[in-house]
Motif scaffolding. Sequence first.
Motif, PDB file in Angstrom:
ATOM      1  N   MET A   1       5.186 -14.967  -6.569  1.00 30.61           N
ATOM      2  CA  MET A   1       5.843 -13.515  -7.186  1.00 30.61           C
ATOM      3  C   MET A   1       5.758 -12.715  -5.650  1.00 30.61           C
ATOM      4  SD  MET A   1       4.118 -12.579 -10.756  1.00 30.61           S
ATOM      5  CE  MET A   1       4.891 -11.131 -10.545  1.00 30.61           C
ATOM      6  N   PRO A   2       6.734 -11.932  -5.593  1.00 28.01           N
ATOM      7  CA  PRO A   2       6.739 -11.150  -4.501  1.00 28.01           C
ATOM      8  C   PRO A   2       5.804  -9.960  -4.439  1.00 28.01           C
ATOM      9  CG  PRO A   2       8.623 -10.682  -5.689  1.00 28.01           C
ATOM     10  CD  PRO A   2       8.084 -11.728  -6.391  1.00 28.01           C
ATOM     11  N   GLN A   3       5.282  -9.551  -3.286  1.00 26.17           N
ATOM     12  CA  GLN A   3       4.384  -8.435  -3.325  1.00 26.17           C
ATOM     13  C   GLN A   3       5.063  -7.166  -3.254  1.00 26.17           C
ATOM     14  OE1 GLN A   3       1.297  -9.189  -2.562  1.00 26.17           O
ATOM     15  NE2 GLN A   3       0.392  -7.443  -2.478  1.00 26.17           N
ATOM     16  N   LEU A   4       4.598  -6.118  -4.168  1.00 18.21           N
ATOM     17  CA  LEU A   4       5.122  -4.874  -4.339  1.00 18.21           C
ATOM     18  C   LEU A   4       4.769  -4.132  -3.121  1.00 18.21           C
ATOM     19  CD1 LEU A   4       6.580  -2.997  -6.143  1.00 18.21           C
ATOM     20  CD2 LEU A   4       4.411  -2.146  -7.038  1.00 18.21           C
ATOM     21  N   ASP A   5       5.895  -3.476  -2.358  1.00 20.10           N
ATOM     22  CA  ASP A   5       5.831  -2.621  -1.202  1.00 20.10           C
ATOM     23  C   ASP A   5       5.556  -1.257  -1.644  1.00 20.10           C
ATOM     24  OD1 ASP A   5       5.735  -1.879   1.357  1.00 20.10           O
ATOM     25  OD2 ASP A   5       7.984  -1.630   1.423  1.00 20.10           O
ATOM     26  N   THR A   6       4.174  -0.561  -1.364  1.00 22.78           N
ATOM     27  CA  THR A   6       3.770   0.671  -1.724  1.00 22.78           C
ATOM     28  C   THR A   6       3.657   1.495  -0.432  1.00 22.78           C
ATOM     29  OG1 THR A   6       1.411  -0.092  -1.497  1.00 22.78           O
ATOM     30  CG2 THR A   6       2.633  -0.337  -3.656  1.00 22.78           C
ATOM     31  N   SER A   7       4.164   1.174   0.594  1.00 19.35           N
ATOM     32  CA  SER A   7       3.988   1.944   2.012  1.00 19.35           C
ATOM     33  C   SER A   7       4.920   3.270   1.837  1.00 19.35           C
ATOM     34  CB  SER A   7       4.581   1.195   2.988  1.00 19.35           C
ATOM     35  OG  SER A   7       5.885   0.899   3.125  1.00 19.35           O
ATOM     36  N   THR A   8       5.816   3.378   0.923  1.00 20.64           N
ATOM     37  CA  THR A   8       6.612   4.835   0.840  1.00 20.64           C
ATOM     38  C   THR A   8       6.412   5.595  -0.073  1.00 20.64           C
ATOM     39  OG1 THR A   8       8.216   3.679  -0.373  1.00 20.64           O
ATOM     40  CG2 THR A   8       8.542   3.558   2.067  1.00 20.64           C
ATOM     41  N   TRP A   9       5.325   5.062  -1.035  1.00 18.49           N
ATOM     42  CA  TRP A   9       4.777   6.102  -2.102  1.00 18.49           C
ATOM     43  C   TRP A   9       4.309   7.452  -1.593  1.00 18.49           C
ATOM     44  CZ3 TRP A   9       2.257   2.576  -6.580  1.00 18.49           C
ATOM     45  CH2 TRP A   9       3.287   1.891  -7.122  1.00 18.49           C
ATOM     46  N   PHE A  10       3.389   7.300  -0.635  1.00 26.12           N
ATOM     47  CA  PHE A  10       2.833   8.561  -0.363  1.00 26.12           C
ATOM     48  C   PHE A  10       3.837   9.442   0.217  1.00 26.12           C
ATOM     49  CE2 PHE A  10       0.809  11.254   2.955  1.00 26.12           C
ATOM     50  CZ  PHE A  10      -0.037  11.835   2.373  1.00 26.12           C
ATOM     51  N   ILE A  11       4.831   9.028   1.021  1.00 26.63           N
ATOM     52  CA  ILE A  11       5.750  10.132   1.318  1.00 26.63           C
ATOM     53  C   ILE A  11       6.786  10.405   0.384  1.00 26.63           C
ATOM     54  CG2 ILE A  11       8.092  10.324   2.863  1.00 26.63           C
ATOM     55  CD1 ILE A  11       6.519   8.186   4.667  1.00 26.63           C
ATOM     56  N   MET A  12       7.040   9.588  -0.518  1.00 28.24           N
ATOM     57  CA  MET A  12       7.925  10.054  -1.778  1.00 28.24           C
ATOM     58  C   MET A  12       7.132  11.145  -2.756  1.00 28.24           C
ATOM     59  SD  MET A  12      10.633   8.835  -1.760  1.00 28.24           S
ATOM     60  CE  MET A  12      11.247   9.059  -3.533  1.00 28.24           C
ATOM     61  N   ILE A  13       5.900  10.714  -2.960  1.00 31.08           N
ATOM     62  CA  ILE A  13       4.937  11.877  -3.943  1.00 31.08           C
ATOM     63  C   ILE A  13       4.640  13.075  -3.297  1.00 31.08           C
ATOM     64  CG2 ILE A  13       2.765  12.086  -5.062  1.00 31.08           C
ATOM     65  CD1 ILE A  13       2.826   8.884  -5.408  1.00 31.08           C
ATOM     66  N   THR A  14       4.366  13.007  -1.795  1.00 27.87           N
ATOM     67  CA  THR A  14       4.182  14.347  -1.276  1.00 27.87           C
ATOM     68  C   THR A  14       5.426  15.179  -1.106  1.00 27.87           C
ATOM     69  OG1 THR A  14       2.671  13.038  -0.022  1.00 27.87           O
ATOM     70  CG2 THR A  14       3.384  15.338   0.997  1.00 27.87           C
ATOM     71  N   SER A  15       6.489  14.326  -0.870  1.00 28.39           N
ATOM     72  CA  SER A  15       7.725  15.254  -0.835  1.00 28.39           C
ATOM     73  C   SER A  15       8.273  15.941  -2.255  1.00 28.39           C
ATOM     74  CB  SER A  15       9.055  14.388  -0.190  1.00 28.39           C
ATOM     75  OG  SER A  15       9.243  13.189  -1.012  1.00 28.39           O
ATOM     76  N   MET A  16       7.783  15.125  -3.148  1.00 30.56           N
ATOM     77  CA  MET A  16       8.094  15.598  -4.403  1.00 30.56           C
ATOM     78  C   MET A  16       7.410  16.824  -4.972  1.00 30.56           C
ATOM     79  SD  MET A  16       7.455  13.605  -8.279  1.00 30.56           S
ATOM     80  CE  MET A  16       5.617  13.910  -7.871  1.00 30.56           C
ATOM     81  N   PHE A  17       6.256  16.581  -4.651  1.00 25.39           N
ATOM     82  CA  PHE A  17       5.275  17.959  -4.909  1.00 25.39           C
ATOM     83  C   PHE A  17       5.802  18.949  -3.926  1.00 25.39           C
ATOM     84  CE2 PHE A  17       1.779  15.160  -6.641  1.00 25.39           C
ATOM     85  CZ  PHE A  17       2.071  15.416  -7.644  1.00 25.39           C
TER      86      PHE A  17
END
Length: 66
Positions: A1-17
Amino acid sequence: MPQLDTSTWFIMITSMFLTLFILLQLKISKYNYPHNAEIATKLDYKISTPWMKKWTKIYLPLSLPQ
């Protein structure tokens, strides 16, 4: 199974807030709040309507003497 890339989650959540905070501030800034908050009494609030000038009485059929 491919690995889930979570490197952009912090930027997305911060920009959303940040975006939600800015939008909330813009919405709140549109309201005009009074400088002194005094409670308005109901005695000063009087509506003059045409039917209040006449004396009228409604007779219900059940309220008539029998």
